[in-house]
Design an enzyme around this catalytic site. Sequence first.
Site, short mmCIF file in Angstrom:
data_model
loop_
_atom_site.label_atom_id
_atom_site.label_comp_id
_atom_site.label_asym_id
_atom_site.label_seq_id
_atom_site.Cartn_x
_atom_site.Cartn_y
_atom_site.Cartn_z
N GLU A 1 12.42 95.16 5.06
CA GLU A 1 12.30 96.62 5.00
C GLU A 1 10.88 97.17 5.19
O GLU A 1 10.51 98.14 4.55
CB GLU A 1 12.86 97.13 3.67
CG GLU A 1 14.34 96.86 3.51
CD GLU A 1 14.93 97.36 2.22
OE1 GLU A 1 16.17 97.39 2.11
OE2 GLU A 1 14.16 97.72 1.30
N GLU B 1 21.28 93.14 4.47
CA GLU B 1 21.30 93.58 3.07
C GLU B 1 22.01 94.91 2.98
O GLU B 1 21.52 95.93 3.43
CB GLU B 1 19.88 93.73 2.49
CG GLU B 1 19.89 94.03 1.00
CD GLU B 1 18.51 94.29 0.44
OE1 GLU B 1 18.39 95.19 -0.41
OE2 GLU B 1 17.55 93.61 0.85
#
Length: 722
Positions: free
Chosen positions: A191, A280
């Site tokens: 991320e 995810e």
Amino acid sequence: MRPHRTPLLFLLAILCHSPQWGQAANSQVVELKGDAGGKRFDGIGVVNGGGATSVLLKDYPEPQRSQILDMVYKPKFGASVSALLVEIPGDGNSTQGSMPSHMHTRDDLDYTRGYLWWILCEAKKRNPDLSLDGTAWSAPSWVGDGAKFPSGKYGDAQFWTQDTIGYYVKWLEGLRKVYGLEFDALGCRNEKGYSPEFVKMLRTTLDANGFKSVKVHAFDHFTKDKFDFVKEMLTDEKLRDSIDIISGHTLSTNAPKRFPATAEVQQMAAQMNKPIWDTEDHVYKKGFDCEISIVQAFNDNFISSGATRTVNWYDIAGLYAMEPFSEDPAMLLAHSPWSGHYQVREALWGYAHYGQFSQVGWQYLNGGCGELSGGGSMVTLKSPGDDYSIIIETKDAKAPQQLQFQISGGLSGNGLCVWRSNAKEQFIQQPGIKPANGTFTITLDPDSIYSLSTTTGQQKGSFADIPTPKPFPFPYYETFEQYASPKEWGHLPRYTADIADAFEIAERPDKQGKCLRQVVPKPTISWAPDWLPYTILGDDSWQDYEVSADVYLNPGDSAAVMGRINDVGTGYGFIPKGYFLKLADNGQCQLVVIRGKKDKKKPVGDAEQQAILKGLKDDGEGGEKVLGTIQLPGIGVNQWHKLKLRFQGSTLMGFVDDKLVLTATDGLYARGMAGLMAGGERKRLSTPYFDNLLINGINAPTPKPSSAIARQLPIYRTSAGK
């Protein structure tokens, strides 16, 4: 309500031979053709990491520790997941806490730190076919001293370096040489944007060091423009060859902020013959709603985004219940190792509806995947042989609906087992179905999950006599002397949960036995807004008590004991709420209340990312408030001194070497856990030693040292790391 999907359904008709479904006598007709082809199924599973998600699992006694692992990873027993993605530990906080790195410094290397190696071994032992994957959230500060690559979009130039690639390779070498395991895939970073030059060099370096079989997925971001790099892959051959899998986060309809792979992205991926993975996803729900939403997410990610693998954050909540996200995402709660108690959530059986009916390497069957006319969705997975499984959810259905399946093209003509979950009961076997003349019909209840399969051997695994929960043992006295071989325990004592950086069992500097030391010398390349190193333990209901420890300060160090800790941040930022008594090497002693100040550091990224993360930042009344300061004579470096912090109602008392030195009145926090803290600055963290940690009643006599409970065993053999 689901979003309108006309463009995606049109894409599925082109790429996936969307279902040949019709209506006949109030039934939706589905034609399943075994020779219709379809995309490879790459598995469903979980993330372990993104915080110290299972730090307390290692402390469970047997057989409960093995039972918990069986419930998640044992095939055809519990969740039976087929894919596991782990965080490659980097010392920094990455949601609920931190995990120790294999390389705290450039010249340091140790493959016995932490519990993650053990988790991987135990999971793979239970399921040799389990697909292993990983990436980093944070990294040690030394990473980035070498040559930097262009950071691409967003990103952290210090992370996108050859140092990081070497760091990854060292980790993979330890996994192979010490533990005999291999990753199937590796991400670039969790991320934090992307760097095309980084992934090119990552691929080159992996190949040159014997890891050609490790696939690279990129770039594991979650914002609206997370797939922008895919266009660049079409025109950059080296970038295209370096990325095996196009990956992103939170694709599903249940994600808090959903950005699925668009029709254009799916077309480009198909053109390059690259699979799409959701590396995810998040389902933050309770009870059966969490269970059915997990199945809905797995189905939706393939139907809407073409994702052939989804892993959800996270698996086992082996952490303190006070910590962020300590319940809703996890499939199993393991908050109480001192009692052996654990709890299986309904969510676990959502994974089972996939995990017990499929394997990596199966195939999404063209014509057998899509939305149901009466509400809900289904996917059909075919084995390399003639077996097949159908996974259905009817979350959006308002009434019962009937499906008629017509089987052909070499699919098995055997009977199908049927397993169902609803709000009243989870994962219960129903009467089987025997096709007649290649046809069978099933009536589906609303708000239910069904798995139909020609495979056998499924079961609702469970264990009898799970111990009842008990409070954390009080008083608690840890001398660290019982860890004769620290590496057998991953260098971590029982029950401490590092929230940031690493507190490891070490030799006392005076060679008089074992102690605990904060070992990270500089602030990490953090995934989240940073603060100071600290570790917690105990019970958040404790009110009046004393916490004490002996501390040994190196030059420039400060150290503290903490108490009444009742919050450790929200998961993106970890400033606690509570109190601490701190001693510095120059003799300054302070009694401080921490009120969870919002961190001023902005998250890396653009306005879109900042908007998403805004609600996750720490919130509170203010920052640190000094309640008292005193300058003590005779305090210096390379000395042991005892710190003790007493809580008695709103009265706080600080002691140094058993002498009362500070008193304050503060009623902000009435209860909370204990902890240890190391001081620090922007360029340097304190690395003090701690010994004789005692949590006791006020003025109570010193108890005997706490010891392991029965069947509380080390996690590594003594040969590990040699």
